[in-house]
Design a protein around this motif. Structure first.
Motif, PDB file in Angstrom:
ATOM      1  N   THR A  11       0.838  -1.190   0.000  1.00 43.77           N
ATOM      2  CA  THR A  11       0.000   0.000   0.000  1.00 43.77           C
ATOM      3  C   THR A  11       0.877   1.246   0.000  1.00 43.77           C
ATOM      4  OG1 THR A  11      -1.727  -1.139   1.244  1.00 43.77           O
ATOM      5  CG2 THR A  11      -1.807   1.260   1.252  1.00 43.77           C
ATOM      6  N   THR A  17      -5.215   7.497   5.014  1.00 41.56           N
ATOM      7  CA  THR A  17      -4.761   6.169   4.599  1.00 41.56           C
ATOM      8  C   THR A  17      -5.034   5.987   3.109  1.00 41.56           C
ATOM      9  OG1 THR A  17      -6.899   5.168   5.175  1.00 41.56           O
ATOM     10  CG2 THR A  17      -5.174   5.147   6.868  1.00 41.56           C
ATOM     11  N   SER A  40       0.772 -11.803   8.753  1.00 40.44           N
ATOM     12  CA  SER A  40      -0.220 -10.816   9.186  1.00 40.44           C
ATOM     13  C   SER A  40      -1.334 -10.681   8.146  1.00 40.44           C
ATOM     14  CB  SER A  40       0.448  -9.455   9.421  1.00 40.44           C
ATOM     15  OG  SER A  40      -0.432  -8.556  10.037  1.00 40.44           O
ATOM     16  N   HIS A  47      -4.490 -11.151   8.231  1.00 41.35           N
ATOM     17  CA  HIS A  47      -5.765 -10.527   8.597  1.00 41.35           C
ATOM     18  C   HIS A  47      -5.753  -9.040   8.291  1.00 41.35           C
ATOM     19  CE1 HIS A  47      -7.369 -14.182  10.300  1.00 41.35           C
ATOM     20  NE2 HIS A  47      -6.270 -14.347  11.004  1.00 41.35           N
ATOM     21  N   ASP A  48      -4.595  -8.394   8.414  1.00 42.80           N
ATOM     22  CA  ASP A  48      -4.486  -6.990   8.019  1.00 42.80           C
ATOM     23  C   ASP A  48      -4.668  -6.847   6.514  1.00 42.80           C
ATOM     24  OD1 ASP A  48      -3.988  -6.272  10.642  1.00 42.80           O
ATOM     25  OD2 ASP A  48      -1.810  -6.295  10.412  1.00 42.80           O
ATOM     26  N   ASP A  49      -4.065  -7.778   5.764  1.00 41.91           N
ATOM     27  CA  ASP A  49      -4.234  -7.755   4.304  1.00 41.91           C
ATOM     28  C   ASP A  49      -5.700  -7.945   3.927  1.00 41.91           C
ATOM     29  OD1 ASP A  49      -1.452  -7.500   3.533  1.00 41.91           O
ATOM     30  OD2 ASP A  49      -1.188  -9.558   4.198  1.00 41.91           O
ATOM     31  N   HIS A  65      -8.322  -7.294   5.714  1.00 43.64           N
ATOM     32  CA  HIS A  65      -9.076  -6.107   6.118  1.00 43.64           C
ATOM     33  C   HIS A  65      -8.977  -5.019   5.052  1.00 43.64           C
ATOM     34  CE1 HIS A  65     -10.739  -2.972   8.690  1.00 43.64           C
ATOM     35  NE2 HIS A  65      -9.668  -2.229   8.430  1.00 43.64           N
ATOM     36  N   ASN A  66      -7.757  -4.795   4.554  1.00 47.54           N
ATOM     37  CA  ASN A  66      -7.559  -3.761   3.544  1.00 47.54           C
ATOM     38  C   ASN A  66      -8.199  -4.130   2.204  1.00 47.54           C
ATOM     39  OD1 ASN A  66      -6.078  -2.138   5.320  1.00 47.54           O
ATOM     40  ND2 ASN A  66      -4.164  -3.174   4.820  1.00 47.54           N
ATOM     41  N   LYS A  91     -12.033  -3.662   2.158  1.00 49.34           N
ATOM     42  CA  LYS A  91     -12.507  -2.288   2.052  1.00 49.34           C
ATOM     43  C   LYS A  91     -12.934  -1.975   0.623  1.00 49.34           C
ATOM     44  CE  LYS A  91      -9.562  -0.232   5.662  1.00 49.34           C
ATOM     45  NZ  LYS A  91      -8.440   0.729   5.903  1.00 49.34           N
ATOM     46  N   ASP A 135      -1.152 -18.205   8.201  1.00 48.69           N
ATOM     47  CA  ASP A 135      -0.459 -17.002   8.668  1.00 48.69           C
ATOM     48  C   ASP A 135       0.820 -17.421   9.386  1.00 48.69           C
ATOM     49  OD1 ASP A 135       0.414 -14.611   9.816  1.00 48.69           O
ATOM     50  OD2 ASP A 135      -1.628 -13.878  10.080  1.00 48.69           O
ATOM     51  N   GLN A 158       2.785 -15.765  11.181  1.00 51.28           N
ATOM     52  CA  GLN A 158       2.928 -15.221  12.525  1.00 51.28           C
ATOM     53  C   GLN A 158       2.466 -16.229  13.572  1.00 51.28           C
ATOM     54  OE1 GLN A 158       0.994 -11.352  12.670  1.00 51.28           O
ATOM     55  NE2 GLN A 158       2.956 -10.346  12.302  1.00 51.28           N
ATOM     56  N   SER A 193       7.926 -10.831  12.372  1.00 52.23           N
ATOM     57  CA  SER A 193       8.001 -10.107  11.100  1.00 52.23           C
ATOM     58  C   SER A 193       8.661 -10.999  10.057  1.00 52.23           C
ATOM     59  CB  SER A 193       8.799  -8.815  11.254  1.00 52.23           C
ATOM     60  OG  SER A 193      10.190  -9.076  11.313  1.00 52.23           O
TER      61      SER A 193
END
Length: 222
Positions: free
Chosen positions: A54, A63, A106, A108-110, A112-113, A116, A127, A129, A141
C-alpha cells in the motif's frame, strides 16, 4: 516478567547479515487479459506466497487503498496492480480456492484492507505469525523470521515507496516479489523439519510477560 528460550534476532544482528536477492521471474498484471492468463498458471500450483503493498501516507489520519497484490510460485511472482485493474475475478477465485495453499504474514491486516474495496472470502491461507510459534520462534516479522532461518537479510528499503506509481521500478518489483516468495520458503523449511531452534545461533533466553491472574468468585476449581 518471566523468561523462556526461543529464537529471536536483534536489530543489530539483522543489519549485519548479507542481503537476500530475488532471482525469479516477475510478471506485472495490469489488465484483465493478463489476469486471466496469470490465474490459469496460479491454479496449477499447490502452494503460493501471498502479500500486499500500500502506498504510504505521511499525513495523520490519512490512509491509502491497497495498491498491489503479490502471488508467488517457487519460480515466478505475479504482481497484480490493484490500483489499475482492480481485483479481477480469476485472481479473486484463486484467493477463495481452499485447495490452493496460500502463505502470508499478518494476513488478517491484508484481508481487512482488501475487503474495504472488494467482496472477498479468502480460503486456504496460513499465517506465518501463528505458524512459527510452534517452532519456538519469538519474532513475527517476515524479515526477522527469514533471517533466523536462512541467515540472510531481506531489505525493507522499498517498503515506503509509491506503490501507485505509473511504473514500478525494478527495485520495487524485486522487493515485492521476494516478500511473497519468502513466505513459501519459510513455510516449507519449517514444515520439512529443517529448523531446530535449539541449534540456532539465535536461540536464547527472552523475557515474556507473566500471565495475568484471573479471579472469578465461585470458580476456584476451574
Amino acid at each position: 516478567m518471566e523468561t523462556k528460550k526461543a529464537a529471536t534476532i536483534t536489530k543489530q544482528e539483522l543489519s549485519a547479515l548479507p542481503m537476500e536477492t530475488y532471482a525469479g521471474r516477475i510478471l506485472l498484471i495490469d489488465s484483465e487479459e493478463k489476469a486471466i492468463v496469470a490465474a490459469e498458471s496460479l491454479r496449477k500450483e499447490k502452494i503460493l506466497g501471498f502479500d500486499t503493498e500500500t502506498k504510504p501516507s505521511f499525513k495523520r489520519g490519512q490512509t491509502n487503498n491497497v495498491a498491489l497484490l503479490q502471488l508467488s510460485t517457487h519460480s515466478e511472482t505475479y504482481l497484480i496492480r490493484l490500483n489499475m485493474v482492480g481485483l479481477p475475478e480469476p485472481i479473486k477465485a484463486v484467493l477463495e480456492d481452499e485447495s490452493i495453499l496460500k502463505i502470508g504474514v499478518s494476513i488478517h491486516d491484508d484481508f481487512h484492507n482488501l475487503r474495504k474495496l472488494y467482496e472477498l472470502t479468502p480460503a486456504g491461507f496460513v499465517d506465518l505469525q501463528s505458524f512459527v510459534k510452534g517452532f519456538k520462534i519469538a519474532d513475527n516479522s517476515l524479515a526477522r523470521i527469514y533471517a533466523i532461518l536462512f541467515g540472510l537479510r531481506i531489505s525493507k528499503g522499498q517498503r515506503l515507496t509509491n506503490w501507485e506509481a505509473e511504473e514500478l521500478t525494478a527495485h520495487q518489483q524485486a522487493y515485492a516479489a521476494l516478500d511473497a516468495l519468502a513466505c513459501i520458503r519459510i513455510y516449507e523449511h519449517l514444515l520439512n523439519g529443517r529448523f531446530n531452534p535449539v541449534n540456532s545461533v539465535f536461540y536464547r533466553e527472552i523475557e515474556v510477560p507473566a500471565p495475568k491472574a484471573i479471579h472469578e468468585e465461585g470458580n476456584e476449581n476451574k
